[in-house]
Scaffold this active site. Sequence first.
Site, PDB file in Angstrom:
ATOM      1  N   LEU A 103      40.038  38.510  33.289  1.00 13.52           N
ATOM      2  CA  LEU A 103      39.298  37.298  33.843  1.00 13.52           C
ATOM      3  C   LEU A 103      39.268  37.333  35.573  1.00 13.52           C
ATOM      4  O   LEU A 103      38.477  36.677  35.906  1.00 13.52           O
ATOM      5  CB  LEU A 103      39.754  35.988  33.245  1.00 13.52           C
ATOM      6  CG  LEU A 103      39.699  35.854  31.802  1.00 13.52           C
ATOM      7  CD1 LEU A 103      40.306  34.480  31.363  1.00 13.52           C
ATOM      8  CD2 LEU A 103      38.048  35.573  31.586  1.00 13.52           C
ATOM      9  N   GLY A 136      44.878  37.249  41.233  1.00 16.23           N
ATOM     10  CA  GLY A 136      45.064  36.202  42.537  1.00 16.23           C
ATOM     11  C   GLY A 136      46.474  36.621  43.164  1.00 16.23           C
ATOM     12  O   GLY A 136      46.836  37.994  42.957  1.00 16.23           O
ATOM     13  N   MET A 164      49.244  35.747  42.460  1.00 18.50           N
ATOM     14  CA  MET A 164      50.475  35.841  41.626  1.00 18.50           C
ATOM     15  C   MET A 164      50.446  36.812  40.565  1.00 18.50           C
ATOM     16  O   MET A 164      51.334  37.567  40.258  1.00 18.50           O
ATOM     17  CB  MET A 164      50.658  34.515  40.874  1.00 18.50           C
ATOM     18  CG  MET A 164      51.838  34.377  40.182  1.00 18.50           C
ATOM     19  SD  MET A 164      52.108  32.936  39.230  1.00 18.50           S
ATOM     20  CE  MET A 164      52.783  31.993  40.593  1.00 18.50           C
ATOM     21  N   GLY A 165      49.115  37.121  40.289  1.00 20.08           N
ATOM     22  CA  GLY A 165      48.973  38.229  39.512  1.00 20.08           C
ATOM     23  C   GLY A 165      47.615  38.491  38.612  1.00 20.08           C
ATOM     24  O   GLY A 165      46.683  37.726  39.284  1.00 20.08           O
ATOM     25  N   LYS A 176      48.228  34.871  32.264  1.00 19.49           N
ATOM     26  CA  LYS A 176      48.541  35.369  33.343  1.00 19.49           C
ATOM     27  C   LYS A 176      49.818  36.117  33.663  1.00 19.49           C
ATOM     28  O   LYS A 176      50.882  35.654  32.913  1.00 19.49           O
ATOM     29  CB  LYS A 176      48.672  34.269  34.484  1.00 19.49           C
ATOM     30  CG  LYS A 176      49.046  34.631  35.824  1.00 19.49           C
ATOM     31  CD  LYS A 176      48.961  33.427  36.878  1.00 19.49           C
ATOM     32  CE  LYS A 176      47.363  32.869  37.167  1.00 19.49           C
ATOM     33  NZ  LYS A 176      47.289  32.109  38.448  1.00 19.49           N
ATOM     34  N   ASP A 236      47.717  24.140  45.919  1.00 19.43           N
ATOM     35  CA  ASP A 236      46.642  25.220  45.950  1.00 19.43           C
ATOM     36  C   ASP A 236      45.327  24.770  45.332  1.00 19.43           C
ATOM     37  O   ASP A 236      44.765  25.727  44.695  1.00 19.43           O
ATOM     38  CB  ASP A 236      47.415  26.722  45.430  1.00 19.43           C
ATOM     39  CG  ASP A 236      46.639  27.869  45.978  1.00 19.43           C
ATOM     40  OD1 ASP A 236      45.766  27.567  46.924  1.00 19.43           O
ATOM     41  OD2 ASP A 236      46.472  28.607  45.095  1.00 19.43           O
TER      42      ASP A 236
END
Length: 467
Positions: A21, A24, A26-27, A43, A137
């Site tokens: 999908l 970012g 973080m992963g 995620k 964020d």
Amino acid sequence: MQPLTSEDPAVVGGYRLHGRLGAGGMGRVYMASTPAGRPVALKVVRPELGEDQVFRARFRQEIQAARRVHGLYTAQVLDADPAATLPWLVTAYVPGPSLQEAVTGHGPMPEPMAFRLVAGIAEALQAIHSAGVVHRDLKPSNVLLAPDGPRVIDFGIARALEATSLTRSGMMVGSPQFMAPEQILDKPVTPAIDVFALGSLAAYAVLGRPPFGSGHTAAVSYRVLHEPPDLNGCPPQLRTLIDRCLRKDPAARPAPSEIVGFCRARATGTATPWPFPPPPVTAGTVAPPAPAPQAPATAPPPVPGRPVPPRSMINAVRLMYTGSALAAFSILTAVATTPALRTLIRQQYPAAGYGAQGAAATATLSATIAGALISAGVWLVMARRTRRGRPGVRILSTILFVIDSLTVLSTHTHGLLTPSTWVISVAEWAVGLAVIVLLWDRRSTAYFTDLRQARQLAAPQWRSAPP
């Protein structure tokens, strides 16, 4: 959604992966399904973060807090394993594009739809904040547009990144276009930073561009800290709300509940779905690719504005203009009271001849006019420098005030002032004293300190390579 590659796992924590999908800081985020076939978003954390034990501990805390968030406009956290080799997190799947994708592909939103969007995000912030979580964020890619309204995702997860080795080495967490001033300056975080981000999101939705422009991180950060937002073209009613959300002072921003009420009182057509519903996705299949996004309309570059000083600075500048007006008015008073000045000189120096008395009066009048012109000019120059936040303006103002005090004292000692010019001189001196007090006020001091730090941040951090 993109198909899986050979680098992607097929199953994570019992959830079968079907496609990517997005990705970012973080992963990577995958489209996945539960054993029973329900679609979810999963995620997987980047390997370098998984090796950071401080991140793992913070990640575990944030997941526990995020699970307490229950809102109609949030993506519920369903499952997680912070102890896995690569920590992962599962949330409810939201069938819809992100706000960033929607604006890029379809252009700015109409005002009624924007009010509905802002109301939904504000209600999501109510649920997030009531659980003791601050998003940190909030940006267009973290707002998904489901057919029945927006969904806020990744709330609180940014805090887990703040303690990692990457951020300790100076890397900024978050997007400066949507960060509050106190967040950029690494000051204590409160829920008000999410309200500031919501104001930036609202502007982005109706204008197609962030209100503080784009470009180098340092340049954007400087504009967020010291310049007003560029809201040219924003609908008037929505601009009123955005202006309040984007106040530099956190205490001056509205609460999410106030934002919800403001939007619902003005939104129309709330039953109309978003104009870009996604195609249905079933477990085990890959969704057809979305149509290629259209190029957004080219927006004019943001108009730079002047730094936004505290109230003490604004009052100091106003007093400087008052001092300039008093200096100019003293010239008219000196000319009008010339006969009284001659009489005063005859009383002070009766032994001098008439010619000498006239020459003394002329010299005194000329010195008064010259001094007043210089004083008026200095006031205007200092006002201009203060408005621009020039360094050293407070020290220079203090030096000039001391000189002015000595001048007034000397003139009074020689007794060469008429009552009218004496009143004006004292008034101008009092204005100077008030200016000094305001310029050295703690809010003004904090303003100059922040401005100096922002200028250092905006300056190039590299040196030219030697020839």
